[in-house]
Design an enzyme around this catalytic site. Structure first.
Site, PDB file in Angstrom:
ATOM      1  N   CYS A  13      12.484   6.336  -8.352  1.00 49.62           N
ATOM      2  CA  CYS A  13      12.635   5.457  -9.631  1.00 49.62           C
ATOM      3  C   CYS A  13      13.921   5.511 -10.469  1.00 49.62           C
ATOM      4  O   CYS A  13      14.466   4.626 -11.014  1.00 49.62           O
ATOM      5  CB  CYS A  13      11.427   5.787 -10.538  1.00 49.62           C
ATOM      6  SG  CYS A  13       9.980   4.982  -9.950  1.00 49.62           S
ATOM      7  N   PHE A  14      14.277   6.893 -10.727  1.00 47.32           N
ATOM      8  CA  PHE A  14      15.039   7.196 -11.455  1.00 47.32           C
ATOM      9  C   PHE A  14      16.532   6.581 -11.518  1.00 47.32           C
ATOM     10  O   PHE A  14      17.131   5.776 -12.549  1.00 47.32           O
ATOM     11  CB  PHE A  14      15.380   8.689 -11.904  1.00 47.32           C
ATOM     12  CG  PHE A  14      14.323   9.276 -12.717  1.00 47.32           C
ATOM     13  CD1 PHE A  14      13.186   8.738 -13.034  1.00 47.32           C
ATOM     14  CD2 PHE A  14      14.391  10.829 -13.261  1.00 47.32           C
ATOM     15  CE1 PHE A  14      12.098   9.424 -13.915  1.00 47.32           C
ATOM     16  CE2 PHE A  14      13.199  11.537 -13.826  1.00 47.32           C
ATOM     17  CZ  PHE A  14      12.375  10.661 -14.322  1.00 47.32           C
ATOM     18  N   VAL A  42       5.053  -4.420  -3.914  1.00 51.38           N
ATOM     19  CA  VAL A  42       5.952  -4.280  -2.727  1.00 51.38           C
ATOM     20  C   VAL A  42       7.343  -3.610  -2.974  1.00 51.38           C
ATOM     21  O   VAL A  42       7.535  -3.333  -4.209  1.00 51.38           O
ATOM     22  CB  VAL A  42       6.263  -5.574  -2.037  1.00 51.38           C
ATOM     23  CG1 VAL A  42       4.773  -6.290  -1.672  1.00 51.38           C
ATOM     24  CG2 VAL A  42       7.116  -6.538  -3.035  1.00 51.38           C
ATOM     25  N   LEU A  54      13.674   9.632 -19.493  1.00 53.32           N
ATOM     26  CA  LEU A  54      13.421  10.917 -18.714  1.00 53.32           C
ATOM     27  C   LEU A  54      14.571  11.489 -18.035  1.00 53.32           C
ATOM     28  O   LEU A  54      14.788  12.639 -18.119  1.00 53.32           O
ATOM     29  CB  LEU A  54      12.142  10.667 -17.888  1.00 53.32           C
ATOM     30  CG  LEU A  54      10.801  10.189 -18.752  1.00 53.32           C
ATOM     31  CD1 LEU A  54       9.973   9.596 -17.704  1.00 53.32           C
ATOM     32  CD2 LEU A  54      10.299  11.463 -19.417  1.00 53.32           C
ATOM     33  N   ALA A 106      12.082   3.970 -20.022  1.00 55.90           N
ATOM     34  CA  ALA A 106      11.084   5.138 -20.062  1.00 55.90           C
ATOM     35  C   ALA A 106      11.665   5.986 -18.826  1.00 55.90           C
ATOM     36  O   ALA A 106      12.047   7.052 -19.243  1.00 55.90           O
ATOM     37  CB  ALA A 106       9.942   4.624 -19.751  1.00 55.90           C
ATOM     38  N   ALA A 154       0.761  -1.264   0.100  1.00 51.40           N
ATOM     39  CA  ALA A 154      -0.118  -0.010   0.012  1.00 51.40           C
ATOM     40  C   ALA A 154       0.832   1.106  -0.148  1.00 51.40           C
ATOM     41  O   ALA A 154       0.738   1.954   0.957  1.00 51.40           O
ATOM     42  CB  ALA A 154      -0.860  -0.242   1.172  1.00 51.40           C
ATOM     43  N   GLY A 155       1.720   1.435  -1.166  1.00 52.10           N
ATOM     44  CA  GLY A 155       2.678   2.416  -0.881  1.00 52.10           C
ATOM     45  C   GLY A 155       2.272   3.427  -1.960  1.00 52.10           C
ATOM     46  O   GLY A 155       0.949   3.544  -2.165  1.00 52.10           O
TER      47      GLY A 155
HETATM   48  C1  UDX Z   1       8.993   9.110 -12.698  1.00 52.81           C
HETATM   49  C2  UDX Z   1       8.379   9.178 -13.991  1.00 52.81           C
HETATM   50  O1  UDX Z   1       7.996  10.416 -14.582  1.00 52.81           O
HETATM   51  C3  UDX Z   1       7.072   8.196 -14.000  1.00 52.81           C
HETATM   52  O2  UDX Z   1       6.567   8.042 -15.208  1.00 52.81           O
HETATM   53  C4  UDX Z   1       7.463   6.881 -13.105  1.00 52.81           C
HETATM   54  O3  UDX Z   1       6.281   6.053 -13.056  1.00 52.81           O
HETATM   55  C5  UDX Z   1       7.965   7.223 -12.041  1.00 52.81           C
HETATM   56  O4  UDX Z   1       9.227   8.033 -11.994  1.00 52.81           O
HETATM   57  P1  UDX Z   1       8.467  10.855 -10.349  1.00 52.81           P
HETATM   58  O5  UDX Z   1       9.849  10.142  -9.907  1.00 52.81           O
HETATM   59  O6  UDX Z   1       7.347  10.617  -9.525  1.00 52.81           O
HETATM   60  O7  UDX Z   1       8.009   9.828 -11.897  1.00 52.81           O
HETATM   61  O8  UDX Z   1       8.535  12.070 -10.612  1.00 52.81           O
HETATM   62  P2  UDX Z   1       9.021  13.062 -12.240  1.00 52.81           P
HETATM   63  O9  UDX Z   1       8.246  14.061 -12.398  1.00 52.81           O
HETATM   64  O10 UDX Z   1       9.514  12.165 -13.051  1.00 52.81           O
HETATM   65  O11 UDX Z   1      10.395  13.834 -11.633  1.00 52.81           O
HETATM   66  C6  UDX Z   1      11.700  13.201 -11.448  1.00 52.81           C
HETATM   67  C7  UDX Z   1      12.900  14.090 -10.731  1.00 52.81           C
HETATM   68  O12 UDX Z   1      13.099  14.947 -12.078  1.00 52.81           O
HETATM   69  C8  UDX Z   1      12.096  15.158  -9.842  1.00 52.81           C
HETATM   70  O13 UDX Z   1      13.365  15.388  -8.991  1.00 52.81           O
HETATM   71  C9  UDX Z   1      11.913  16.347 -10.642  1.00 52.81           C
HETATM   72  O14 UDX Z   1      12.182  17.453  -9.931  1.00 52.81           O
HETATM   73  C10 UDX Z   1      13.289  16.228 -11.705  1.00 52.81           C
HETATM   74  N1  UDX Z   1      12.912  16.982 -12.971  1.00 52.81           N
HETATM   75  C11 UDX Z   1      11.905  16.621 -13.824  1.00 52.81           C
HETATM   76  C12 UDX Z   1      13.921  18.066 -13.337  1.00 52.81           C
HETATM   77  O15 UDX Z   1      14.552  18.263 -12.693  1.00 52.81           O
HETATM   78  N2  UDX Z   1      13.529  18.798 -14.538  1.00 52.81           N
HETATM   79  C13 UDX Z   1      12.696  18.382 -15.070  1.00 52.81           C
HETATM   80  O16 UDX Z   1      12.294  18.935 -16.422  1.00 52.81           O
HETATM   81  C14 UDX Z   1      11.702  17.466 -15.167  1.00 52.81           C
HETATM   82  P1  ADP Z   2       6.150   2.217  -3.808  1.00 52.19           P
HETATM   83  O1  ADP Z   2       6.648   3.496  -4.052  1.00 52.19           O
HETATM   84  O2  ADP Z   2       6.670   1.396  -5.161  1.00 52.19           O
HETATM   85  O3  ADP Z   2       4.602   1.962  -3.679  1.00 52.19           O
HETATM   86  P2  ADP Z   2       6.775   1.784  -1.143  1.00 52.19           P
HETATM   87  O4  ADP Z   2       7.872   1.478  -0.410  1.00 52.19           O
HETATM   88  O5  ADP Z   2       6.265   3.157  -0.935  1.00 52.19           O
HETATM   89  O6  ADP Z   2       6.923   1.480  -2.732  1.00 52.19           O
HETATM   90  O7  ADP Z   2       5.484   0.607  -0.565  1.00 52.19           O
HETATM   91  C1  ADP Z   2       5.915  -0.688  -0.647  1.00 52.19           C
HETATM   92  C2  ADP Z   2       4.721  -1.502   0.385  1.00 52.19           C
HETATM   93  O8  ADP Z   2       5.045  -2.731   0.459  1.00 52.19           O
HETATM   94  C3  ADP Z   2       5.413  -1.020   1.790  1.00 52.19           C
HETATM   95  O9  ADP Z   2       4.138  -0.464   2.495  1.00 52.19           O
HETATM   96  C4  ADP Z   2       5.673  -2.228   2.562  1.00 52.19           C
HETATM   97  O10 ADP Z   2       4.812  -2.314   3.826  1.00 52.19           O
HETATM   98  C5  ADP Z   2       4.794  -3.142   1.684  1.00 52.19           C
HETATM   99  N1  ADP Z   2       5.247  -4.560   1.771  1.00 52.19           N
HETATM  100  C6  ADP Z   2       6.428  -4.996   1.629  1.00 52.19           C
HETATM  101  N2  ADP Z   2       6.535  -6.484   1.771  1.00 52.19           N
HETATM  102  C7  ADP Z   2       5.230  -7.027   1.975  1.00 52.19           C
HETATM  103  C8  ADP Z   2       4.921  -8.283   1.870  1.00 52.19           C
HETATM  104  N3  ADP Z   2       5.529  -9.214   2.075  1.00 52.19           N
HETATM  105  N4  ADP Z   2       3.284  -8.352   2.263  1.00 52.19           N
HETATM  106  C9  ADP Z   2       2.302  -6.862   2.154  1.00 52.19           C
HETATM  107  N5  ADP Z   2       2.994  -5.874   2.203  1.00 52.19           N
HETATM  108  C10 ADP Z   2       4.433  -5.912   1.815  1.00 52.19           C
END
Ligand code: UDX
Ligand code: ADP
Length: 462
Positions: A278-279, A92, A229, A225, A15-16
């Site tokens: 992510c990045f 997770v 980015l 992707a 549930a993240g």
């Molecule tokens: C990213 C991807 O965009 C998304 O598709 C994927 O599912 C998860 O990763 P996120 O990390 O939530 O999303 O934010 P994003 O808007 O991509 O920004 C990432 C970072 O790049 C931020 O720190 C943002 O400030 C920076 N950024 C973005 C810049 O510095 N310049 C830009 O022009 C765009």
């Molecule tokens: P994301 O940004 O990818 O959603 P998070 O770290 O915010 O990642 O969320 C991952 C979630 O997965 C956490 O809330 C964590 O407690 C949960 N998690 C990890 N392992 C398990 C598991 N085995 N069963 C259920 N939930 C889990």
């Protein structure tokens, strides 16, 4: 005897930041489907069931309120949820490995594998298991093997359905996605599973935006992707350094380049560096894959995107120190924004973490203001030596400060009363705008020494 899947019950394990909003939107758009979000962390689940959701995301509260306890349920009973659901999203954590083979690069799949084994243990009917967390290419294959190794005679299909939403715009991105990508096994049952999931998205996503691919293409597309980015951000950041050495202005260069329709204008904003969960993780994952498949030049090419980001963060700090007469020791610096971007409370890999730590190493005193990210900021800087204040009011943060370091592009920073701020600060007063969102000329006229990013500074000191 295996029973049939219950396709009208969808479960998400985890549930993240990804699982919560994604499932809330599915529940909102598909009222006849029961959607369960299960997590082993009771605090998180309690928060999802309360008025104060565990994550800040514009528009999320309204969606959750509409669907919660109607067809959207949050629970810690993962086992019962597994028994009930036909489609199981797995979302997770997949952090970067900190130990053993691939440490620092490969994804740590222990939570994923544990979840797969947990599903096998508790399932009493066939299931479609869907990778929602970003995973290294070929994980689906490994998961399929673990799931199919059950001795209950159950059939498990594994799909890859990466999430492309960005934090801060998650609800918009989920409600109107550029595309939904679903990768499936190239077998009759694999194709049927893929269509089942596609029919869920078809409630609100036009068919031509639902891309069907094989599992490997789907897994790799997600990594690519994000890498592309991030690469755009590092490219423009590298040019911002060049602009600072010449008379070029990064905003003008960015506009001129981005107006070429082949390049496009998005993701060309220079800043203090990219953050987010992510990045970096996804690029490291790709680098690891390339090394594994003996493609060292490809690995080095993508690794450079991260090195450039590190360099940009460091550069920002160097600029602060060198312009403040080569020392920040004992000087108060107001940190404007700690989240990795605006409209989120998330600080994972936020440039502010690194900038703050380096400034503390130089014995600066920090007053950190962020409208949503202070609780995370406190955790990130736990154990750091030096004076750190966490304040809920930007005017409090600047009292007696020598400098403001603007790190997150929160809109509210544009509408503060900078006359009042100037009057509260030590003189000479410095502003380092790491996101180029302020009116630099206006600030200069008020008496500030202004240091934008990738363009010439405006200072009264020469
Ligand atoms: C990213 C991807 O965009 C998304 O598709 C994927 O599912 C998860 O990763 P996120 O990390 O939530 O999303 O934010 P994003 O808007 O991509 O920004 C990432 C970072 O790049 C931020 O720190 C943002 O400030 C920076 N950024 C973005 C810049 O510095 N310049 C830009 O022009 C765009
Ligand atoms: P994301 O940004 O990818 O959603 P998070 O770290 O915010 O990642 O969320 C991952 C979630 O997965 C956490 O809330 C964590 O407690 C949960 N998690 C990890 N392992 C398990 C598991 N085995 N069963 C259920 N939930 C889990």
């Amino acid at each position: 005897m295996a029973s049939k899947t219950n396709d009208n019950v969808i479960l998400c394990i985890g549930a993240g930041y990804v699982g919560g909003p994604t499932m809330a939107v599915i529940a909102d758009k598909c009222p006849e489907i029961k959607v369960i979000v299960a997590d082993i962390n009771p605090e998180r689940i309690n928060a999802w069931n309360s008025d104060k959701l565990p994550i800040y995301e514009p528009g999320l509260d309204a969606v959750v309120k509409r669907a919660r306890n109607r067809n959207l349920f949050f629970t810690t009973d993962v086992a019962a949820s597994v028994r009930e659901a036909g489609l199981i999203f797995v979302s997770v954590n997949t952090p970067t490995k900190t130990f053993g083979i691939g440490a620092g690069k490969a994804a740590d799949l222990q939570y994923w594998e544990k979840t797969a084994r947990f599903i096998v243990e508790h399932a009493e009917s066939d299931k479609i298991v869907i990778e929602k967390s970003t995973l290294p290419v070929r994980t689906a294959e490994a998961m399929h093997r673990i799931l199919q190794s059950n001795s209950k005679g159950l059939n498990f299909e594994v799909l890859s359905n990466p999430e492309f939403m960005a934090e801060g715009t998650a609800i918009e991105d989920l409600e109107k996605p550029d595309r939904v990508l679903i990768g499936g096994m190239e077998t009759a049952s694999g194709r049927a599973a893929l269509e089942k999931l596609a029919s869920v998205y078809a409630h609100w996503v036009p068919q031509d935006r639902i891309l069907r691919t094989n599992v490997w293409s789907s897994e790799l597309s997600k990594l690519v992707a994000n890498a592309m980015l991030a690469q755009r951000v590092s490219s423009i950041n590298s040019i911002s350094m060049l602009c600072e050495k010449t008379d070029a202005d990064i905003t003008e260069v960015s506009k001129a380049v981005g107006m070429d329709s082949r390049v496009g204008s998005k993701f060309l904003k220079a800043g203090v560096g990219f953050g987010g969960s992510c990045f970096k993780k996804d690029i490291l994952n790709m680098v690891y894959l390339c090394e594994h498949y003996n493609l060292p030049e490809v690995a080095a090419y993508w690794e450079q995107v991260i090195k450039m980001n590190d360099c940009q963060e460091r550069n920002f700090v160097n600029k602060i120190i060198s312009n403040m007469f080569n020392t920040v020791a004992g000087k108060k610096i107001a940190i404007f924004g700690f989240a990795f971007k605006a409209d989120t409370g998330d600080t994972r890999e936020a440039p502010a973490i690194y900038v703050s730590k380096w400034l503390l190493d130089e014995k600066a005193e920090l007053a950190i203001f962020d409208p949503e990210a202070l609780p995370s900021a406190k955790k990130d800087l736990e154990g750091c030596k030096g004076k750190i204040e966490y304040v809920n009011d930007p005017y409090e943060a600047v009292k007696g400060a020598h400098a403001i370091a603007l790190i997150t592009d929160w809109k509210l920073f544009k509408s503060l009363d900078y006359d009042k701020i100037f009057s509260l600060m030590e003189k000479p007063s410095f502003i380092f705008d790491g996101r180029n969102i302020l009116d630099h000329e206006a600030l200069y006229k008020k008496g500030f020494n202004v240091f934008p990013l990738g363009k010439h500074s405006l200072t009264h000191l020469e």
